[in-house]
Design a protein around this motif. Structure first.
Motif, short mmCIF file in Angstrom:
data_model
loop_
_atom_site.label_atom_id
_atom_site.label_comp_id
_atom_site.label_asym_id
_atom_site.label_seq_id
_atom_site.Cartn_x
_atom_site.Cartn_y
_atom_site.Cartn_z
N SER A 124 0.86 -1.13 -0.08
CA SER A 124 -0.06 -0.03 -0.03
C SER A 124 0.87 1.07 0.12
CB SER A 124 -0.78 -0.03 1.31
OG SER A 124 -0.15 0.27 2.41
N GLY A 125 0.14 2.35 -0.13
CA GLY A 125 0.92 3.60 0.08
C GLY A 125 1.69 3.79 1.25
N THR A 126 0.84 3.73 2.36
CA THR A 126 1.19 3.76 3.58
C THR A 126 2.56 3.21 3.95
OG1 THR A 126 0.88 4.61 5.97
CG2 THR A 126 -0.37 2.55 5.12
N GLU A 127 2.45 1.90 3.51
CA GLU A 127 3.54 0.86 3.65
C GLU A 127 4.85 1.47 2.95
OE1 GLU A 127 2.77 -3.37 3.08
OE2 GLU A 127 5.02 -3.54 3.36
N PHE A 184 0.30 14.97 3.52
CA PHE A 184 -0.57 13.70 4.05
C PHE A 184 0.20 12.57 3.37
CE2 PHE A 184 -3.13 10.07 3.34
CZ PHE A 184 -3.90 9.93 4.59
N HIS A 185 0.53 11.69 4.23
CA HIS A 185 1.61 10.56 3.85
C HIS A 185 0.88 9.23 4.36
CE1 HIS A 185 4.55 13.06 2.52
NE2 HIS A 185 4.62 13.92 3.63
N GLY A 186 -0.01 9.14 4.70
CA GLY A 186 -0.69 7.74 5.21
C GLY A 186 -1.01 7.78 6.49
N PHE A 248 8.22 15.11 1.06
CA PHE A 248 7.20 16.11 0.44
C PHE A 248 6.45 15.43 -0.61
CE2 PHE A 248 9.25 16.86 -3.58
CZ PHE A 248 10.57 16.33 -3.45
N GLU A 249 4.93 16.11 -0.78
CA GLU A 249 4.27 15.55 -2.10
C GLU A 249 4.55 17.04 -3.02
OE1 GLU A 249 0.02 14.71 -0.34
OE2 GLU A 249 1.44 15.75 1.22
N PRO A 250 4.79 16.74 -4.21
CA PRO A 250 5.08 17.90 -5.35
C PRO A 250 3.63 18.68 -5.32
CG PRO A 250 5.78 15.79 -6.21
CD PRO A 250 5.10 15.41 -5.04
N CYS A 281 10.36 11.98 -2.08
CA CYS A 281 9.23 12.45 -2.75
C CYS A 281 8.00 11.63 -2.95
CB CYS A 281 10.12 12.79 -4.40
SG CYS A 281 8.56 13.43 -5.18
N ASP A 282 7.12 11.96 -2.20
CA ASP A 282 5.99 11.09 -2.08
C ASP A 282 5.05 11.43 -3.45
OD1 ASP A 282 3.60 9.84 -1.77
OD2 ASP A 282 3.34 10.17 0.41
N GLU A 283 5.27 10.29 -4.38
CA GLU A 283 4.32 10.58 -5.65
C GLU A 283 3.17 9.72 -5.58
OE1 GLU A 283 4.67 12.65 -8.53
OE2 GLU A 283 6.80 13.31 -8.52
N ILE A 284 2.87 9.23 -4.48
CA ILE A 284 1.84 7.90 -4.30
C ILE A 284 0.44 8.58 -5.12
CG2 ILE A 284 0.26 6.78 -2.70
CD1 ILE A 284 3.05 6.73 -0.98
N GLN A 285 0.15 9.59 -4.89
CA GLN A 285 -1.19 10.22 -5.43
C GLN A 285 -0.83 10.99 -6.70
OE1 GLN A 285 -5.29 11.58 -4.09
NE2 GLN A 285 -3.89 12.00 -2.60
N SER A 286 0.29 11.87 -6.54
CA SER A 286 0.64 12.58 -8.01
C SER A 286 1.15 12.11 -8.90
CB SER A 286 1.40 13.98 -7.47
OG SER A 286 2.55 13.43 -6.90
N GLY A 310 2.53 4.36 -5.51
CA GLY A 310 1.41 3.47 -4.63
C GLY A 310 0.06 3.84 -5.86
N LYS A 311 -1.05 3.82 -5.15
CA LYS A 311 -2.21 4.03 -5.92
C LYS A 311 -2.33 3.62 -7.47
CE LYS A 311 -3.76 7.81 -2.89
NZ LYS A 311 -4.83 7.75 -2.14
N SER A 312 -2.13 4.65 -8.33
CA SER A 312 -2.28 4.10 -9.71
C SER A 312 -1.29 2.92 -10.18
CB SER A 312 -1.74 5.49 -10.61
OG SER A 312 -2.38 6.57 -10.30
C1 PLP Z 1 0.40 11.33 -0.91
C2 PLP Z 1 0.07 10.11 -0.16
N1 PLP Z 1 0.98 9.50 0.41
C3 PLP Z 1 0.43 8.42 0.99
C4 PLP Z 1 -0.82 7.75 0.87
C5 PLP Z 1 -1.00 6.52 1.54
O1 PLP Z 1 -1.44 5.74 0.83
P1 PLP Z 1 -2.56 4.54 1.13
O2 PLP Z 1 -3.87 5.19 1.27
O3 PLP Z 1 -2.38 3.40 -0.27
O4 PLP Z 1 -1.99 3.69 2.35
C6 PLP Z 1 -1.61 8.71 0.28
C7 PLP Z 1 -3.17 8.22 0.31
O5 PLP Z 1 -4.12 9.10 -0.07
C8 PLP Z 1 -1.28 9.97 -0.26
O6 PLP Z 1 -1.81 10.63 -0.97
#
Ligand code: PLP
Length: 881
Positions: A124-127, A184-186, A248-250, A281-286, A310-312
């Protein structure tokens, strides 16, 4: 499988999965069970009809290709059909290797970075965030050990006390992670610690493995340099940074779709790189084309050392995340100590590879579509801004990652009630609900920015879907602009409304006056009395059935937080001025009553939160209205947080006594021959009222809720009465039957009950009845009797007849509740000590009267019971209002 219940899916979800969320989804009618998902469409069945909605929430950003992309579902079916192994841990995971290579290829292709990245796959993203922070800690600890060794060697060569102290300092150095405000990082332990929203992180804040410092992205570069410099652990020979990484998230997603300025990110890189601090760089969403390009960070021209995806990545089918760490930062040991059963499963890796393949194949088209999508929605927002100015504050984001920030500024004439829900963090939930139920489009709220809705559809979103969104947004903004609250919420009530009813305009939120030097801040805490009161808060909601409002309040209760809804200046007859701040809770009396009877601390906790809030506002004297004083044992249990609390009960009792005396005089009624009935005698207010009136009447009937012998409290109250007055025991009748009021000439009622248990048959002809209970305990049939003088007691007049100018506060035509008036009096008189807490005394009542008189507070004209506010909603059918 055998089932335990025959509940509906919604009921089961609430019972077995998420009790609180289930309730809120139901309340907002978001509790649909989607049965089919295809591309940008979702289907559900309701009343045997199939309903289709366009999905702009896109699986929280995970369905970048749309739901169930045919190439992915085909691959998934083939893989299962071919019986490919899925979980073969501790072997060569070929698909994971392919995926990691593909990600390296794409980074080299789309960014200027040619470094090798080692990939750790996650579930997952948070992981992924968790793993990245863990890796950063490992890296930092390794660097620290190496550094300490170097210093020790130097110290061995030339022993030096300075170096010895420095080594000690380094050994006890606590690592620190830099993050960004609004991030937000999880929601797991480490990732939530790096998430700015306190509601999520507070339980992890203290005492973790590392500290977190949140940078303000608006700060100047000079400030940034100083902040980073301050985290160096230095001696005059060497320096080592406390910082383990900068995450950071861009473009911040849950923080409200906020793009970080390139200058800020470049500044951070400039000061951190020389210190060897990795940029995470947290690109999980972006990432992965969400904004139209492979990674959103490329635009900022910084070179991250860790990239999180993550996500996509799973194309909406697989649950997969990835941490990519540049080789020079990667700690080989990490691959040994960090594993997870399901990570690297071949099925998810294969689907992720295919997703990347599809995205790459369509990348030029996606880039163009992203620009078009942004411009189409922007032009819709531009049109809305012309037609319905001020409803939208900002349009934000890029490509398929957009945010619409609604305005809740005071200058925006929003419905008052909606403002209250905004203060509770939920106004945009109603917008989301409206768009889904009335316009067929599904958008999301952002988790940490309650004013922003987010739009993140698939890159293949259709023109048809886009047109529905544009139409929905226009309709929503028109409703908000015109303040038609019933139109916005009509689908929530499961009731038919006429066109005329839907068009009723709700009152607007008025701007609150600003602070003034030298004017004291005074506060008062209220809550909703009952459904009828709640309904009266918004004229638009008049046609909604009371039981629906009742249910809404009950289901919403856990979510309610205190908020300030009113503020006005009040001048005393002594020339002093105060600002009265009124705080509210969307909690009904029934909720408090249930808490009292069920001994739950929830209502108390919410009251305490309100006290904290008022204290933070600089309030000196704070009044506890209605049940907030009851749940706090008349204020005694509360931490005043630096304010001076009062229940306002002294003046309530004083005004009730004055009310009876003045009524008796007006009606030429000889109290000396009268029998006084008191309902709720052992309660704080009625007990002291009885003490004050005992010498003026001939006999008394004291009514208690349960048999006298079962209540030591009641027995003690009777003893006190006999000691503190001249009344003789033979003139006292003690009873637990309301029927015994029948021979009373004067009746005072003041209990904690929310029921209207005093009926017409309990009241003698021509009696005087004074009601201090809120909500009233007196049935409407009593108020309607022409022979009985039935009045709302405990009301006071503010100095020079000033009125509380807010429709949520009842009785403003003749005065106000005495507990508010007492708070106002204390503020105007500058009484800097707690007042009316705990048990009331005769002396205190007299003092409260004295203070009130000094500032010009007095008895309000008595009035028959209001036709709606004080009365329990259950007798709705008797009076037509
Ligand atoms: C930038 C970012 N990092 C981490 C996460 C956490 O991902 P997950 O919900 O898959 O645990 C999210 C979820 O919205 C997110 O937007």
């Amino acid at each position: 499988m055998k089932t335990l219940t025959d509940l509906s899916p919604q009921e089961k979800y609430s019972k077995f999965v998420r009790p609180e969320l289930g309730k809120i989804l139901n309340l907002l009618k978001l509790d649909v069970v989607y049965s089919k998902a295809c591309s940008d469409k979702l289907e559900f069945i309701e009343k045997e009809k199939t309903k289709v909605v366009y999905d702009f929430l896109g699986g929280f950003g995970s369905t970048i290709l749309g739901h169930n992309h045919p190439e992915l579902t085909r691959l998934a079916t083939d893989l299962l059909g071919q019986k490919v192994p899925i979980h073969t841990q501790a072997s060569t995971r070929a698909k994971s290797a392919d995926l990691a290579e593909a990600l390296n290829f794409l980074i080299q292709k789309h960014t200027a970075d040619t470094r090798l990245f080692i990939t750790t796959l996650t579930n997952s993203g948070t992981e992924a965030v968790e793993a990245a922070i863990k890796h950063a800690l490992l890296e930092w600890n390794q660097k620290k050990s190496d550094f300490i060794l170097k210093i020790k060697a130097q110290n061995a060569r030339e022993p030096n006390s300075l170096l010895e102290n420095y080594i000690k300092e380094l050994e006890s150095l606590k690592p620190l992670l830099l993050a960004v405000e609004g991030s937000f990082h999880g929601k797991t332990a480490a990732s939530v610690a790096a998430t700015a929203n306190d509601a999520y992180r507070s339980m992890y804040r203290a005492g973790g493995l590392f500290d977190v410092s949140f940078l303000n992205p608006e700060n100047s570069l000079e400030k940034l340099e100083n902040l980073i410099g301050d985290l160096d652990c230095k001696c005059n020979l060497a320096s080592f940074s406390r910082i383990i990484g900068f995450i950071f998230e861009p473009i911040q997603g849950e923080g409200g779709i906020n793009e970080l300025a390139s200058e800020f990110l470049q500044g951070a890189e400039k000061y951190l790189r020389p210190r060897g601090v990795p940029l995470i760089c947290d690109e999980i969403q972006s990432g992965l084309y969400r904004t139209g390009s492979f990674l959103a960070v490329t635009r900022a021209q910084v070179r991250p050392d860790y990239i999180l995806l993550g996500k996509s990545l799973g194309g909406g089918l697989a649950k997969i995340g990835a941490v990519l760490v540049a080789r020079e930062h990667y700690q080989d040991h990490f691959g040994w100590i960090h594993t997870s059963t399901f990570a690297e499963d071949d099925f998810s890796s294969a689907l992720a590879l295919k997703t990347l393949d599809i995205l790459e194949t369509h990348k030029d088209d996606i880039e163009k579509r992203a620009i078009d999508f942004y411009h189409d929605i922007k032009s819709c927002i531009d049109t809305i801004n012309i037609k319905f100015p001020k409803v939208i504050k900002k349009f934000k984001g890029r490509g398929f990652f957009l945010g619409i920030e609604f305005s809740f500024e005071e200058s925006t004439k929003l419905p008052d009630l909606l403002h209250g829900f905004y203060e509770n963090g939920h106004a945009t939930y109603f917008y989301m609900s409206y768009l889904l139920r009335q316009c067929g489009v599904r958008v999301g709220v952002t988790l940490s920015a309650p004013e922003t809705i987010r739009i993140e559809p698939s890159v293949f979103i259709s023109a048809e879907a886009k047109a529905s969104l544009v139409l929905g947004l226009e309709r929503l903004c028109q409703i908000l602009y015109e303040r038609k609250v019933l139109k916005l919420t009509s689908h929530l009530w499961k009731q038919e409304f006429s066109q005329l009813q839907l068009e009723v305009v709700a009152p607007a939120k008025e701007p609150l006056p600003k602070r003034e030097e030298g004017v004291r801040e005074v506060g008062f805490l209220t809550h909703v009395l009952h459904a009828r009161h709640a309904r009266d808060m918004c004229t638009s909601l008049k046609p909604v059935a009371l039981e629906k409002i009742d249910k809404f309040l009950a289901d919403y209760a856990n979510q309610a937080i205190p908020f300030k809804f009113h503020r006005q200046k009040i001048t005393g007859r002594n020339g002093e001025e105060i600002f009265l701040n009124i705080y509210g809770l969307f909690l009904s009396t029934a909720f408090f009553e249930k808490n009292v009877r069920g001994q739950s601390l929830q209502a108390f906790q919410k009251t305490q939160d309100a006290v904290k809030m008022a204290a933070a506002d600089g309030v000196t004297n704070l009044g506890l209205g209605q049940f907030t004083s009851i749940v706090s044992d008349n204020g005694l249990l509360l931490d005043p947080c630096g304010t001076y609390l009062t229940t306002g009960n002294s003046l309530t009792a004083a005004m009730a006594v004055q009310g009876i005396l003045s009524l008796a005089e007006e009606r030429k009624f000889n109290l000396a021959n009268a029998r006084l009935g008191v309902v709720g005698f052992s309660g704080n207010i009625c007990h002291v009222i009885s003490q004050l009136l005992a010498d003026s009447v001939k006999s008394m009937t004291l009514i208690h809720r349960e048999p006298i012998e079962k209540s030591p409290k009641f027995q003690k109250a009777v003893e006190d009465l006999l000691v503190s007055s001249k009344i003789l025991p033979e003139n006292l009748k003690l009873s637990h039957h309301v029927e015994d009021l029948r021979d009373c000439d004067v009746v005072v009622v003041g209990t904690n009950s929310t029921q209207e248990f005093i009926r017409s048959s309990h009241i003698k002809s021509n009696a005087i009845v004074l009601d201090v209970s809120v909500p009233s305990n007196i049935h409407r049939e009593v108020w309607l009797r022409s022979d009985v003088a039935c009045f709302q007691g405990g009301l006071a007049r503010l100095p020079n007849d000033q009125k509380i100018q807010h429709p949520w506060i009842p009785y403003t035509d003749i005065g106000t509740f005495s507990c508010i008036a007492e708070t106002v009096s204390l503020g105007l008189a500058g009484i800097m000590r707690p007042f009316s807490l705990g048990k009331l005394s005769k002396l205190q009542i007299l003092e409260s009267l004295e203070i009130a008189k000094k500032v010009g507070v007095g008895l309000a004209g008595l009035r028959p019971q209001d036709s709606h506010i004080g009365v329990n909603p259950k007798s709705d059918t008797i009076l037509i209002d």
